[in-house]
Design a protein around this motif. Sequence first.
Motif, mmCIF file in Angstrom:
data_model
loop_
_atom_site.group_PDB
_atom_site.id
_atom_site.type_symbol
_atom_site.label_atom_id
_atom_site.label_comp_id
_atom_site.label_asym_id
_atom_site.label_seq_id
_atom_site.Cartn_x
_atom_site.Cartn_y
_atom_site.Cartn_z
ATOM 1 N N HIS A 399 0.826 -1.209 0.000
ATOM 2 C CA HIS A 399 0.000 0.000 0.000
ATOM 3 C C HIS A 399 0.862 1.262 0.000
ATOM 4 O O HIS A 399 0.562 2.235 -0.697
ATOM 5 C CB HIS A 399 -0.928 0.002 1.216
ATOM 6 N N VAL A 402 2.448 1.734 -3.463
ATOM 7 C CA VAL A 402 1.476 2.315 -4.393
ATOM 8 C C VAL A 402 1.355 3.819 -4.150
ATOM 9 O O VAL A 402 1.335 4.619 -5.092
ATOM 10 C CB VAL A 402 0.108 1.622 -4.234
ATOM 11 N N THR A 492 -5.308 4.197 -0.726
ATOM 12 C CA THR A 492 -4.680 3.049 -1.393
ATOM 13 C C THR A 492 -4.965 1.723 -0.691
ATOM 14 O O THR A 492 -4.314 0.723 -0.987
ATOM 15 C CB THR A 492 -3.151 3.249 -1.485
ATOM 16 N N VAL A 516 -7.767 3.833 -4.853
ATOM 17 C CA VAL A 516 -6.862 3.057 -5.700
ATOM 18 C C VAL A 516 -6.708 1.667 -5.091
ATOM 19 O O VAL A 516 -6.064 1.488 -4.056
ATOM 20 C CB VAL A 516 -5.488 3.747 -5.828
ATOM 21 N N GLY A 518 -5.011 -1.688 -5.437
ATOM 22 C CA GLY A 518 -3.896 -2.326 -6.119
ATOM 23 C C GLY A 518 -3.917 -3.838 -6.031
ATOM 24 O O GLY A 518 -2.898 -4.477 -6.326
ATOM 25 N N ALA A 537 -7.044 -2.896 -10.763
ATOM 26 C CA ALA A 537 -5.943 -3.567 -11.457
ATOM 27 C C ALA A 537 -6.326 -4.092 -12.829
ATOM 28 O O ALA A 537 -5.551 -3.974 -13.790
ATOM 29 C CB ALA A 537 -5.409 -4.707 -10.585
ATOM 30 N N VAL A 560 -2.104 -1.384 -11.734
ATOM 31 C CA VAL A 560 -1.566 -1.148 -10.390
ATOM 32 C C VAL A 560 -0.454 -0.110 -10.479
ATOM 33 O O VAL A 560 0.512 -0.311 -11.221
ATOM 34 C CB VAL A 560 -1.029 -2.447 -9.775
ATOM 35 N N HIS A 670 2.628 -6.748 -3.914
ATOM 36 C CA HIS A 670 3.001 -5.691 -4.860
ATOM 37 C C HIS A 670 4.162 -6.121 -5.748
ATOM 38 O O HIS A 670 4.290 -5.646 -6.880
ATOM 39 C CB HIS A 670 3.364 -4.423 -4.080
ATOM 40 N N ASP A 673 3.250 -7.248 -9.341
ATOM 41 C CA ASP A 673 3.075 -6.243 -10.391
ATOM 42 C C ASP A 673 4.405 -5.665 -10.843
ATOM 43 O O ASP A 673 4.596 -5.392 -12.035
ATOM 44 C CB ASP A 673 2.151 -5.133 -9.877
#
Length: 767
Positions: A399, A402, A492, A516, A518, A537, A560, A670, A673
């Motif tokens: 988070h 992002v 986020t 957002v 992600g 995403a 993302v 994360h 991504d």
Amino acid sequence: MTPGSADAPRILILTLSFGSGHARAAAVVANELGRQAPRADVRLLDALADSRPWFRALYVWPYWWMLRYAPGLWRRLFSSRLRRRTRHTAPAWTFRHGCPRVFETISTFQPDVIVAAEVGACEMAVIARRSGLTPAPIVCLVTDHQAEPAWVHPEVTAFAVPTQKVARQLCGWGASRQQITTCGIPTAARFADAAADGDVRARFGLSDGRPLVLLMGGGMGPTRMDRIAAELCATGAEMHVVAVTGHDRRARRRLARVSGHGRASIHVEGWIDDIASLMRSADLLVTKPGGVTSAEAALCGVPCVLFDPIPGPEERNAAHLADQGAALLVSGAPATAAAVTALLGDAPRRAAMAARARELATPAATQDVAALTLRACREAHDDEGRPVLILAIRNGAGHLRVAEAIAQAIEVEAPAARVRIVDVADHMTPLTRATHVTIYLWLVRYAPWLWARIDRYQKRQSQTSPAWYYRRGCRSLFDLVRGVRPRALVATEVGCCEVAALVKRDLLPACPLVAVNGEYDADRAWIQPEVDAYSVATDDVADELCALGAERSRVHAWGVPISPEFELAPSPCSDREHARRRLGLDPRLPMILVGGGSEGLGRPDLIVGGLLNAGSSQIAVLTGRNRELKRRCDALARAHGPGRLRVVDWTPAIADWMRAADLFVTKPGHTFDEALSSGLPLVSLPPPPGSEWVQYRLLDTWNVGRAVRTRDELVKVVTRLMSQPDELTAMRQSARTRSRPGAAPAVARWVRAALARPQVVDAGLVS
């Protein structure tokens, strides 16, 4: 008393007089503020001046005692504060009750901006903000080449730091790059005068041409000035020693007992107003390396001999000058005297050191700090200066990453906009932080079966916690919003989205809010009527969100948001070899990257051990800040040789390591991504319950990696893939096809468009 205006601001400069350096820096900044803003009301306050005796006994005297008698104990204490990322040098109640004048002054003076020139001063300013005594922005002035985590708080608006190294330290502890200005250490203007004053020597009765050695440093620390002076005089070498003790009367009494010998003489002075002229006239400065003193010496271009720095900041100050060739660092009185006599006999070396010192000088530092302070004050009065507030939470690194990616993109898309990343956990009460961070992480690690049930239940609920619980548990965040009046909100994480919706509902009904997500699934709690736009995403997540009740026109499958360094063009083999060479690896050998241990989940060391035993030739393991994992991996490196295993702790260069790797063994999150964007195949064991399971299943579905069930299976799959370059190439191509570049810029463009709407600029705070 009401706050001032942007043209006639009220400025409070707060310091604690640990030594004279912080106070000197605060004073010169106060003078410069008076010059740049003649109508400003500038007040300088030393928190120790009227502090309670018990506060000094608890907070100040132990520090001085350790420096004088147990510097090793202070070193361990300071190192522990850095290692544990301690956010406070003392409990808040000690400051509130031990320094009441500080909080009374803030309450009655109502400053438009607070400049904190010492870490304890920063903590007191933060306490005043959190207590609702002031909404003033806080500018932190770091006057050493070593910071500590206690400087970093969400309430801080800006940092003025000496070097990029200090900036990186603060960023590592959670400060945003947008908050930090690298400007040097403030010093008085008279230190920048180019020429030495010829009358100085005559003023001290130094009529002959013997070298002038200026000795400074007071009586604190394990090596006293009188011992240094006695050793210098005992050499009998040709020199005049001028010892300046400042306000340290005990050091002056001790120095008065030291007498000259041979061609060495000594002159003892207390406080000197024009120390700059004396410093410019000196052939050598012998001193303890305080941050301000080091900056003054650089401006004067005087070579230094630095003795016995205080553990922590002074060691970094000394290293800053010594590593650049502007000073010598010694330990103990005999070594100090030997270094001085050697340098006095080597004029070319002294000249070279003086030249390097001048190159390190930052003569505009004081003006820059004053300008930064006035800018923070103007922005607090100006609607254009109101920030975009990004809410994230540290119950996982994704988070926050992002949030950082979005902040970087807003800097590019809307350069005039200010951005602040707020970790909501920093604003939670202990109970709320326990339920939303501590217990969550414990369940994920030690009771995943229980968390799986909770997670399935929670995803179906319209809220992760009741509104009243968030309002009470995050009340300091609501106070922060009242102070900064953000122009836009970005959330986020699902709980952050709920908090942001409450903030908008209660305080800023016209403020745009973008949520957002992600992750690769959606909780029902994302659906809040206050959300103006959703970034998700994939198209599948967009459909899922709409099925839960979101308006289709507000949902955007932008991907993302990730940092721009991961969105570079895909790297061919030659680039991977170049990256390995740059990282000190063997460019001819393929590399396996192992991660996933920064949060204490899983056993990457066991994975690494299995891969080493299977014959993998080159492995790098990312241990993050997990000290126990690093210890275990270091033992493996010693057993198998550094050529086979590299252990990498916390590093900002993750993208470089991913570009150098052929295969990444890690849990999803994360990293999934970032790997997609980098074209790096993943191999993953089953992740903790929750959203990462979706990514785990997508590894095989999208052909971007392999999902395995056991460590033995992982070792077999990795060994097979490393012998099948065609299969790895196919995975890289699939990853590049599945990645969605440009998500962070897309969110930033939406924010920029929202900021351009007039009603946002005119939005007021609901009382």
